[in-house]
Write an enzyme that holds these catalytic residues in place. Structure first.
Site, PDB file in Angstrom:
ATOM      1  N   LYS A  76       0.767  -1.233  -0.045  1.00 47.72           N
ATOM      2  CA  LYS A  76       0.049   0.009   0.018  1.00 47.72           C
ATOM      3  C   LYS A  76       0.932   1.378   0.047  1.00 47.72           C
ATOM      4  CE  LYS A  76      -4.203  -1.494   2.201  1.00 47.72           C
ATOM      5  NZ  LYS A  76      -5.364  -1.224   3.160  1.00 47.72           N
TER       6      LYS A  76
ATOM      7  N   ASP B  38     -10.630   3.134   2.351  1.00 50.19           N
ATOM      8  CA  ASP B  38     -10.757   2.457   3.641  1.00 50.19           C
ATOM      9  C   ASP B  38     -11.598   3.519   4.592  1.00 50.19           C
ATOM     10  OD1 ASP B  38      -9.653   0.095   2.921  1.00 50.19           O
ATOM     11  OD2 ASP B  38      -7.373   0.763   3.474  1.00 50.19           O
TER      12      ASP B  38
ATOM     13  N   GLY C 256      -6.433   3.398  19.050  1.00 49.94           N
ATOM     14  CA  GLY C 256      -5.491   3.156  18.013  1.00 49.94           C
ATOM     15  C   GLY C 256      -4.919   4.249  17.269  1.00 49.94           C
ATOM     16  N   ALA C 257      -3.684   3.956  16.581  1.00 52.47           N
ATOM     17  CA  ALA C 257      -3.027   5.068  15.940  1.00 52.47           C
ATOM     18  C   ALA C 257      -2.229   4.688  14.852  1.00 52.47           C
ATOM     19  CB  ALA C 257      -2.172   6.148  16.849  1.00 52.47           C
TER      20      ALA C 257
ATOM     21  N   GLY D 107     -17.304  -4.858  11.861  1.00 48.96           N
ATOM     22  CA  GLY D 107     -16.471  -4.151  10.804  1.00 48.96           C
ATOM     23  C   GLY D 107     -16.680  -4.672   9.325  1.00 48.96           C
TER      24      GLY D 107
HETATM   25  P1  ATR Z   1      -2.979  -1.333  11.189  1.00 50.59           P
HETATM   26  O1  ATR Z   1      -2.556  -0.950   9.883  1.00 50.59           O
HETATM   27  O2  ATR Z   1      -3.848  -2.567  11.437  1.00 50.59           O
HETATM   28  O3  ATR Z   1      -3.704  -0.327  12.046  1.00 50.59           O
HETATM   29  P2  ATR Z   1      -0.668  -0.975  12.738  1.00 50.59           P
HETATM   30  O4  ATR Z   1      -0.307   0.474  11.852  1.00 50.59           O
HETATM   31  O5  ATR Z   1       0.520  -2.018  13.163  1.00 50.59           O
HETATM   32  O6  ATR Z   1      -1.628  -1.964  11.890  1.00 50.59           O
HETATM   33  O7  ATR Z   1      -1.268  -0.492  13.916  1.00 50.59           O
HETATM   34  C1  ATR Z   1      -1.809  -1.230  15.016  1.00 50.59           C
HETATM   35  C2  ATR Z   1      -2.571  -0.493  15.906  1.00 50.59           C
HETATM   36  O8  ATR Z   1      -2.964  -1.504  16.935  1.00 50.59           O
HETATM   37  C3  ATR Z   1      -1.838   0.241  16.887  1.00 50.59           C
HETATM   38  O9  ATR Z   1      -2.410   1.491  17.368  1.00 50.59           O
HETATM   39  C4  ATR Z   1      -1.300  -0.521  17.821  1.00 50.59           C
HETATM   40  O10 ATR Z   1      -0.730   0.204  19.021  1.00 50.59           O
HETATM   41  P3  ATR Z   1       0.869   0.625  19.165  1.00 50.59           P
HETATM   42  O11 ATR Z   1       0.731   1.929  18.504  1.00 50.59           O
HETATM   43  O12 ATR Z   1       1.219   1.062  20.473  1.00 50.59           O
HETATM   44  O13 ATR Z   1       1.783  -0.301  18.682  1.00 50.59           O
HETATM   45  C5  ATR Z   1      -2.409  -1.192  18.336  1.00 50.59           C
HETATM   46  N1  ATR Z   1      -2.218  -2.461  19.028  1.00 50.59           N
HETATM   47  C6  ATR Z   1      -1.936  -3.601  18.331  1.00 50.59           C
HETATM   48  N2  ATR Z   1      -1.646  -4.634  19.366  1.00 50.59           N
HETATM   49  C7  ATR Z   1      -1.980  -4.036  20.521  1.00 50.59           C
HETATM   50  C8  ATR Z   1      -2.060  -4.446  22.050  1.00 50.59           C
HETATM   51  N3  ATR Z   1      -1.867  -5.528  22.185  1.00 50.59           N
HETATM   52  N4  ATR Z   1      -2.689  -3.778  22.863  1.00 50.59           N
HETATM   53  C9  ATR Z   1      -2.784  -2.333  22.551  1.00 50.59           C
HETATM   54  N5  ATR Z   1      -2.751  -1.820  21.307  1.00 50.59           N
HETATM   55  C10 ATR Z   1      -2.419  -2.742  20.245  1.00 50.59           C
END
Ligand code: ATR
Length: 292
Positions: free
Chosen positions: A78, A114, A139-140, A254
């Site tokens: 992407k 998306d 999430g971010a 979702g």
């Molecule tokens: P995506 O494209 O699916 O959003 P990503 O860019 O890797 O994937 O982002 C994953 C998100 O899920 C992030 O916000 C991540 O938090 P961090 O920024 O702290 O990594 C969050 N996330 C994934 N696993 C997690 C967990 N076990 N607990 C809390 N947040 C989680």
């Protein structure tokens, strides 16, 4: 395994589409988009292309060379794909990733459907208006950037972003603040907003199969005045949604995000309104099959 029930009749006029991914054979997009073309009466077909990362440039050249009308881009291409396109739409530039390419006589434009797909699913499936709402975004990461972009085109009162890694929430808040009122908060600070949050959206993978026991936030404060939405659709009802529902909250799952990101792609490619019901039926059938 081929799983297409109603096969498209290909001939020498068939307009070709596809998805590029690595891996790609789990993709439900071919079933959903072929069902859409069929429902719309279009002589078009959509295939899954397994494109290795070192071949993505050649694959994009292939879109021009073979005159594919449109392509979806999925993991891990992407971001990488962007440098090979002729134009990048505001959606993809802001999110930093492309999931849809439109081929206009050899000129390739990259979009990201998306986030706007998510917002259209949320609005059409729940009847909710986002205007003046306080939204808690969990999430971010990449998915949150998409959803945040979609939300920023509406007129919410405020978006609160909570993320495990707070610096990433700060960065996303900073980016979105150009369009909308937004604040980065810690997980502890969520408690300050319990009474005033209208909508909670989980954009993390926390709670996704096979870790379906996990919940991204505490749920004891949820009540009937809150709508809780999860971008996860495996399982359809995550633990977050089950607990929210038990507390009287309205819930939103979702699968619609997947359906409507594809609906926007269909509309950009064909100029026709997407046949949502046919797409939903195909997506649900594909999901049922993979669950067995
Ligand atoms: P995506 O494209 O699916 O959003 P990503 O860019 O890797 O994937 O982002 C994953 C998100 O899920 C992030 O916000 C991540 O938090 P961090 O920024 O702290 O990594 C969050 N996330 C994934 N696993 C997690 C967990 N076990 N607990 C809390 N947040 C989680």
């Amino acid at each position: 395994m081929g799983h297409t029930d109603e096969r498209v009749n290909l001939d020498s006029h068939t307009v070709m589409y596809g998805v590029f991914g690595h891996p790609v054979h789990h993709s439900r997009s071919p079933m959903m988009l072929n069902a859409a073309f069929q429902a719309a009466g279009l002589n078009a077909a959509y295939a899954a292309f397994h494109v290795h990362p070192e071949r993505i440039k050649e694959a994009v050249e292939g879109i021009r060379g073979l005159q594919l009308r449109g392509v979806n881009i999925t993991i891990p291409h992407k971001v990488e794909v962007m440098q090979y396109l002729d134009e990048i739409d505001d959606s993809a530039r802001t999110i930093g990733a492309v999931n849809t390419i439109v081929n206009e006589q050899g000129k390739l434009t990259g979009y990201n459907t998306d986030g706007i797909g998510y917002v259209r699913a949320l609005k059409e499936e729940t009847g909710l208006s986002l205007e003046n709402k306080r939204i808690l975004l969990i999430g971010a990461g990449g998915a949150a950037r998409g959803v945040g972009y979609g939300l920023s085109l509406e007129e919410p009162y405020e978006i609160l972003i909570a993320n495990r890694t707070e610096a990433k929430a700060d960065a996303l808040a900073e980016q979105l603040s150009r369009r909308v009122k937004v604040k980065s908060i810690s997980f502890e600070e969520i408690a300050h907003y319990h009474k005033t949050v209208d909508l909670v959206i989980n954009t993390t993978a926390v709670g996704m199969h096979p870790h379906s026991d996990a919940v991204p936030i505490k749920t004891d404060w949820l009540h009937e005045g809150v709508l809780v939405s999860d971008i996860i659709y495996t399982p359809r009802m995550t633990r977050l949604l089950t607990e929210a529902q038990a507390r009287g909250a309205q819930v939103h799952s979702g699968l619609g995000m997947f359906i409507y990101q594809g609906a926007y792609a269909f509309e950009y490619w064909t100029g026709k309104t997407a046949p949502i019901q046919a797409m939903r039926a195909a997506a649900e059938a594909a999901l049922d099959r993979s669950a067995t």
